[in-house]
Enzyme design. Structure first.
Site, mmCIF file in Angstrom:
data_model
loop_
_atom_site.group_PDB
_atom_site.id
_atom_site.type_symbol
_atom_site.label_atom_id
_atom_site.label_comp_id
_atom_site.label_asym_id
_atom_site.label_seq_id
_atom_site.Cartn_x
_atom_site.Cartn_y
_atom_site.Cartn_z
ATOM 1 N N TRP A 116 0.834 -1.212 0.000
ATOM 2 C CA TRP A 116 0.000 0.000 0.000
ATOM 3 C C TRP A 116 0.859 1.248 0.000
ATOM 4 C CZ3 TRP A 116 -4.294 -1.287 -1.875
ATOM 5 C CH2 TRP A 116 -4.931 -2.475 -1.512
ATOM 6 N N ASP B 275 -1.908 6.468 6.288
ATOM 7 C CA ASP B 275 -2.930 5.542 5.806
ATOM 8 C C ASP B 275 -3.205 4.588 6.968
ATOM 9 O OD1 ASP B 275 -4.450 3.548 4.696
ATOM 10 O OD2 ASP B 275 -3.057 3.077 3.055
ATOM 11 N N LYS C 244 -12.437 -2.033 6.694
ATOM 12 C CA LYS C 244 -11.756 -2.905 7.645
ATOM 13 C C LYS C 244 -12.350 -2.740 9.046
ATOM 14 C CE LYS C 244 -8.667 -3.311 4.167
ATOM 15 N NZ LYS C 244 -7.939 -2.454 3.240
HETATM 16 C C1 LIG Z 1 -7.368 -2.026 2.116
HETATM 17 C C2 LIG Z 1 -6.306 -1.016 2.135
HETATM 18 C C3 LIG Z 1 -6.199 -0.033 1.134
HETATM 19 C C4 LIG Z 1 -7.093 0.000 -0.083
HETATM 20 O O1 LIG Z 1 -8.375 0.378 0.208
HETATM 21 P P1 LIG Z 1 -9.458 0.572 -0.962
HETATM 22 O O2 LIG Z 1 -10.636 1.070 -0.213
HETATM 23 O O3 LIG Z 1 -9.639 -0.753 -1.608
HETATM 24 O O4 LIG Z 1 -8.904 1.565 -1.908
HETATM 25 C C5 LIG Z 1 -5.200 0.911 1.276
HETATM 26 N N1 LIG Z 1 -4.353 0.905 2.304
HETATM 27 C C6 LIG Z 1 -4.417 -0.036 3.277
HETATM 28 C C7 LIG Z 1 -3.457 0.002 4.414
HETATM 29 C C8 LIG Z 1 -5.389 -1.024 3.207
HETATM 30 O O5 LIG Z 1 -5.466 -1.963 4.169
#
Ligand SMILES: *Cc1c(COP(=O)(O)O)cnc(C)c1O
Length: 358
Positions: A101, A170, A194
């Protein structure tokens, strides 16, 4: 048999939240129709949105000088929106590269200016978080970006670095799982699927002064100010997602907020890692101990054949989503806030049986 959902995302939501949403699905608060059928401009939805904002502000202790907004496109759109809005010409964007990511965020940022990885664990297959005290973001950078929990590799920051430029995180896969200080960050974002609710939107918490950085040529729907100035209601927001988030955050508060949630998460992760570490090497965590994630527990078995068998038999034992990410292999148990201790106990007892039989 009750099924426990170990998927990495979309992921398990609290059972009581799912039941409440089901009850209210066709008739929200006696209005005669469901919340997703209501206008985003009516009072009922206004209250849902205000409630979601209040809950997030309360749970994370978000200071007054931050706005909370909901933006379509998930965390991945933020990879692009962040550099579009916050890159300052001539000032590099600095990153800690700790996994897939982070790398995706860097790739997007490179479209808008110079990108520097000032820390990386890539050479060691992302099996740890680089020492945060040695991360030295520059005062002259546009911003410094980290990924607080690496969903695929199962690593997580224990403490956060200090940054003289705005720090961006993030937090998609560990937001609301533990206490932290929002005021250390310029911007925090998280895909909702999540720990917060359904997929398709990101929650963005942004310090108000950063909203003014955006260059004039950024389109309306990609500007943070469009969301902050219109309370996420410039266009039609993901109303059902925001409603679900309001219920999930109600649940977090009912559990006792982050203090209580963090304790339970620690206990769940500790039990699972203990099960791995005490298996005489049958189960093996590839992650350095000081970097182990409490949200995504990644482990290996002696062979890939056994891993495939493990996944297959775990489904029969009432557990789904345990197959590791295709880029990391192995097994991954995602144990977000809504995973109850009973799910961990089911997994541990299955792991003990599987080891005995194989
Ligand atoms: C799941 C995830 C993403 C991507 O999320 P989307 O909503 O599919 O764009 C980005 N960063 C992290 C750390 C993630 O766990």
């Amino acid at each position: 048999m009750k099924v426990f959902n170990f998927n990495a995302g979309p992921a398990v939501l609290p059972a009581v939240v799912m039941e409440r949403a089901q009850k209210e699905f066709c008739d929200y608060h006696g209005s005669g129709c469901g919340i997703m059928e209501h206008s985003h401009r009516n009072k009922l939805f206004d209250e849902v949105l205000a409630h979601a904002n209040d809950n997030i502000r309360k749970i994370l202790a978000v200071p007054e000088n931050y706005d909370i907004v909901y933006i379509q496109g998930g965390a991945s759109l933020q990879f692009a929106m962040i550099p579009m809005n916050l890159a300052i010409p001539g000032k590099p964007m600095e990153f800690a590269d700790t996994g897939t990511w982070s790398a995706k965020a860097m790739k997007e940022a490179a479209l808008f200016g110079e990108v520097k990885a000032i820390a990386s664990s890539k050479a060691d297959k992302y099996t740890y978080i680089p020492d945060v005290d040695s991360m030295k973001p520059s005062a002259d950078a546009s911003f410094f970006h980290i990924t607080s929990n690496n969903t695929i590799y199962g690593t997580q920051y224990r403490k956060f670095p200090e940054s003289p430029c705005p720090m961006i995180a993030d937090m998609s896969s560990d937001i609301m799982s533990r206490r932290f200080d929002v005021s250390k960050f310029g911007l925090i974002y998280a895909g909702a699927q999540k720990n917060l609710g359904p997929s398709g939107m990101a929650v963005v918490i942004i310090r108000k002064d950063l909203v003014d950085r955006t260059p004039a040529n950024v389109p309306t729907m990609l500007r943070y100010a469009t969301f902050t100035e219109n309370n996420s209601l410039y266009n039609t927001p993901p109303t059902f997602g925001i409603y679900m988030l309001s219920l999930v955050t109600d649940w977090v508060l009912e559990q006792g907020g982050l203090d209580a949630i963090e304790k339970v998460n620690d206990r769940k992760a500790a039990a699972l890692y203990e099960g791995i570490d005490s298996s005489d090497g049958f189960y093996r965590s590839p992650v350095r101990k000081d970097s182990r994630s409490r949200m995504n527990v990644v482990f290996r078995l002696p062979t890939e054949e056994l891993e495939a068998k493990f996944v297959k038999e775990s489904i029969a034992a009432g557990m789904i989503g345990l197959k590791g990410h295709r880029s990391a292999g192995g097994i991954r148990a995602s144990i977000y806030n809504a995973m109850p201790m009973e799910g961990i106990e089911r997994l541990l007892s299955f792991m003990a049986d599987f080891r005995k039989n194989n």
